[in-house]
Design a protein around this motif. Structure first.
Motif, mmCIF file in Angstrom:
data_model
loop_
_atom_site.group_PDB
_atom_site.id
_atom_site.type_symbol
_atom_site.label_atom_id
_atom_site.label_comp_id
_atom_site.label_asym_id
_atom_site.label_seq_id
_atom_site.Cartn_x
_atom_site.Cartn_y
_atom_site.Cartn_z
ATOM 1 N N GLU A 73 37.683 40.452 28.235
ATOM 2 C CA GLU A 73 37.440 41.122 28.168
ATOM 3 C C GLU A 73 36.539 41.742 28.978
ATOM 4 O O GLU A 73 35.804 42.532 29.573
ATOM 5 N N ARG A 74 35.269 40.311 28.697
ATOM 6 C CA ARG A 74 34.492 41.060 29.718
ATOM 7 C C ARG A 74 33.591 39.058 30.136
ATOM 8 O O ARG A 74 33.457 37.603 29.999
ATOM 9 N N ALA A 75 33.293 39.680 32.038
ATOM 10 C CA ALA A 75 34.136 37.675 32.592
ATOM 11 C C ALA A 75 32.252 37.747 33.704
ATOM 12 O O ALA A 75 32.722 36.782 34.082
ATOM 13 N N ASP A 76 31.568 38.635 32.440
ATOM 14 C CA ASP A 76 30.326 38.231 33.288
ATOM 15 C C ASP A 76 29.382 38.069 33.171
ATOM 16 O O ASP A 76 28.210 38.480 32.598
ATOM 17 N N LEU A 77 29.804 37.422 31.278
ATOM 18 C CA LEU A 77 28.702 36.732 30.726
ATOM 19 C C LEU A 77 28.574 35.715 31.072
ATOM 20 O O LEU A 77 29.510 34.887 31.768
ATOM 21 N N PRO A 78 28.021 34.913 30.605
ATOM 22 C CA PRO A 78 27.021 33.207 30.275
ATOM 23 C C PRO A 78 28.250 31.955 30.625
ATOM 24 O O PRO A 78 27.857 30.818 30.416
ATOM 25 N N PHE A 79 29.152 32.410 29.073
ATOM 26 C CA PHE A 79 30.322 32.445 28.949
ATOM 27 C C PHE A 79 31.325 32.640 30.235
ATOM 28 O O PHE A 79 32.386 31.411 28.943
ATOM 29 N N THR A 80 31.687 32.958 30.572
ATOM 30 C CA THR A 80 32.641 33.449 31.003
ATOM 31 C C THR A 80 33.172 33.851 32.503
ATOM 32 O O THR A 80 33.449 34.036 32.892
ATOM 33 N N SER A 81 31.542 33.704 33.051
ATOM 34 C CA SER A 81 31.723 33.685 34.778
ATOM 35 C C SER A 81 33.089 33.200 35.206
ATOM 36 O O SER A 81 32.944 33.108 36.501
ATOM 37 N N ALA A 82 33.302 32.158 35.149
ATOM 38 C CA ALA A 82 34.118 31.170 35.438
ATOM 39 C C ALA A 82 35.552 31.907 35.000
ATOM 40 O O ALA A 82 36.877 31.457 36.207
ATOM 41 N N LEU A 83 35.864 33.049 34.428
ATOM 42 C CA LEU A 83 36.882 33.993 33.786
ATOM 43 C C LEU A 83 36.712 34.945 34.911
ATOM 44 O O LEU A 83 35.966 35.457 35.484
ATOM 45 N N LYS A 84 37.932 35.307 35.154
ATOM 46 C CA LYS A 84 38.034 37.118 35.736
ATOM 47 C C LYS A 84 38.712 38.033 34.198
ATOM 48 O O LYS A 84 39.328 37.566 33.508
ATOM 49 N N PRO A 85 38.411 39.122 34.717
ATOM 50 C CA PRO A 85 38.139 39.664 33.669
ATOM 51 C C PRO A 85 40.066 40.618 33.407
ATOM 52 O O PRO A 85 40.863 40.215 34.490
ATOM 53 N N GLY A 86 40.594 40.267 32.181
ATOM 54 C CA GLY A 86 42.177 39.851 31.678
ATOM 55 C C GLY A 86 42.450 38.891 32.066
ATOM 56 O O GLY A 86 43.955 39.088 31.636
ATOM 57 N N GLN A 87 42.242 37.965 32.649
ATOM 58 C CA GLN A 87 43.028 36.733 32.091
ATOM 59 C C GLN A 87 43.635 36.268 30.993
ATOM 60 O O GLN A 87 42.639 36.383 30.157
ATOM 61 N N VAL A 88 44.676 35.871 31.097
ATOM 62 C CA VAL A 88 44.567 34.848 29.766
ATOM 63 C C VAL A 88 44.877 33.560 29.571
ATOM 64 O O VAL A 88 44.764 32.465 30.312
ATOM 65 N N PHE A 89 43.526 33.082 28.804
ATOM 66 C CA PHE A 89 43.930 31.624 28.541
ATOM 67 C C PHE A 89 44.683 30.756 26.752
ATOM 68 O O PHE A 89 44.456 31.433 25.815
#
Lengths: 79, 232
Positions: B121-137
């Motif tokens: 839901e948040r891809a702009d965090l220091p923990f998620t910046s390598a992910l894309k919004p809406g990406q599923v893992f």
């Protein structure tokens, strides 16, 4: 002084344990609704009077004994 | 990057965290006993691991939140340091007041251990910046108390400020009650504080970082952190 704290889940909070017990009671043929499960904490404090004891334990509730997101407490000074 | 993993009596995912950060990512990772009053000098990330600190007595995480080391973790977080809490670590951060809400017993009353899918839901965090919004893992969960609860007004605030980092979903990203394993409000799997430096999640990304573990779905979070520190 002996004090008793009754910790229960706030009204809106789902209590799956209570629900499970409710089902168990129904299995046994009992009719019970709104079963809620809480905790009883008994402790002793040094206090001059009941009001002091209550104040001390209320502070303990705020700091540790109760999580206000999901629980509420009733403090009873037993003397 | 220097990582500190606080260890409490009853922590049992501390070695998973040490392995993911130390062995897999190659970061300088140190276990820190809960009685310590200071994080190691130069700590850049605190990873509060999962487990059953203090036997889950009173409430999950309630006693660990009062440990000496947590006072320093609080100072570290208030100064903007990055804190990641996983599973019991998430519960501890909530009990410490570093994150809002509480984790209640799973709606099914059962301990659930299986792989789940999470939507970013948040891809702009220091923990998620390598992910894309809406990406599923895909990552595993293993908990009995992961049912996230917050009162309606605060839940609305949390959503409005983008405090939800990850939500349980179907493999194709659809969300809905059917895909929420534990009864969590709004299917919330992980949340972040307002400042964006403290993240708590019930699923275990550190248990999905090598093919031998059954998947590498959790790697994105560690790669995000690596990117954050490379550009810091």
């Amino acid at each position: 002084m002996k004090v008793r704290v009754l910790v229960s889940l706030k009204p809106g909070i789902l209590d799956p344990q209570g629900k499970a017990v409710e089902h168990g009671l129904a299995e046994l043929g009992f009719e019970a609704a709104q079963v809620r499960i809480g905790k009883l904490i008994e402790l002793e404090v040094s206090a001059g009077d009941a009001a002091q004891a209550r104040a001390q334990v209320q502070a303990m509730c705020e700091k540790l004994l109760v999580n206000p997101v999901m629980e509420k407490a009733q403090v009873e000074v037993l003397g | 990057m220097r990582v500190a993993v606080p260890v409490f009596p009853g922590s049992n995912c501390d070695h998973d965290a040490l392995h993911a950060c130390g062995t897999v990512m190659g970061w300088d990772t140190r276990a820190v006993w809960h009685q310590e009053s200071r994080l190691p000098e130069g700590t850049e990330l605190v990873f509060v691991p999962g487990g059953f600190s203090y036997g889950d007595y009173l409430r999950c995480g309630a006693i660990a939140a009062l440990s000496p080391i947590m006072a320093d973790v609080r100072r570290f977080a208030e100064a903007g340091g990055l804190v990641l809490g996983v599973c019991n670590g998430f519960q501890i951060l909530c009990e410490a007041g570093l994150l809002p809400g509480a984790l209640l017993r799973n709606a099914s009353l059962r301990f659930i251990h299986r792989t789940v899918h999470l939507r970013v839901e948040r891809a702009d965090l220091p923990f998620t910046s390598a992910l894309k919004p809406g990406q599923v893992f895909a990552v595993p969960i293993a908990h009995a108390e992961g049912n996230f609860e917050l009162d309606d007004a605060e839940l609305a605030d949390l959503e409005a400020r983008g405090g939800v980092a990850f939500r349980y979903c179907a493999p194709d990203g659809r969300t809905g009650e059917a895909f929420v394993p534990n009864g969590s409000s709004h299917g919330i799997a992980g949340i972040v504080n307002t400042r964006g430096n403290v993240l708590g999640m019930m699923p275990h990304p550190e248990r999905a970082v090598e093919p031998a573990m059954g998947g590498v779905g959790g790697l994105g979070i560690f790669e995000s952190l690596a990117r954050t520190f490379a550009t810091a």
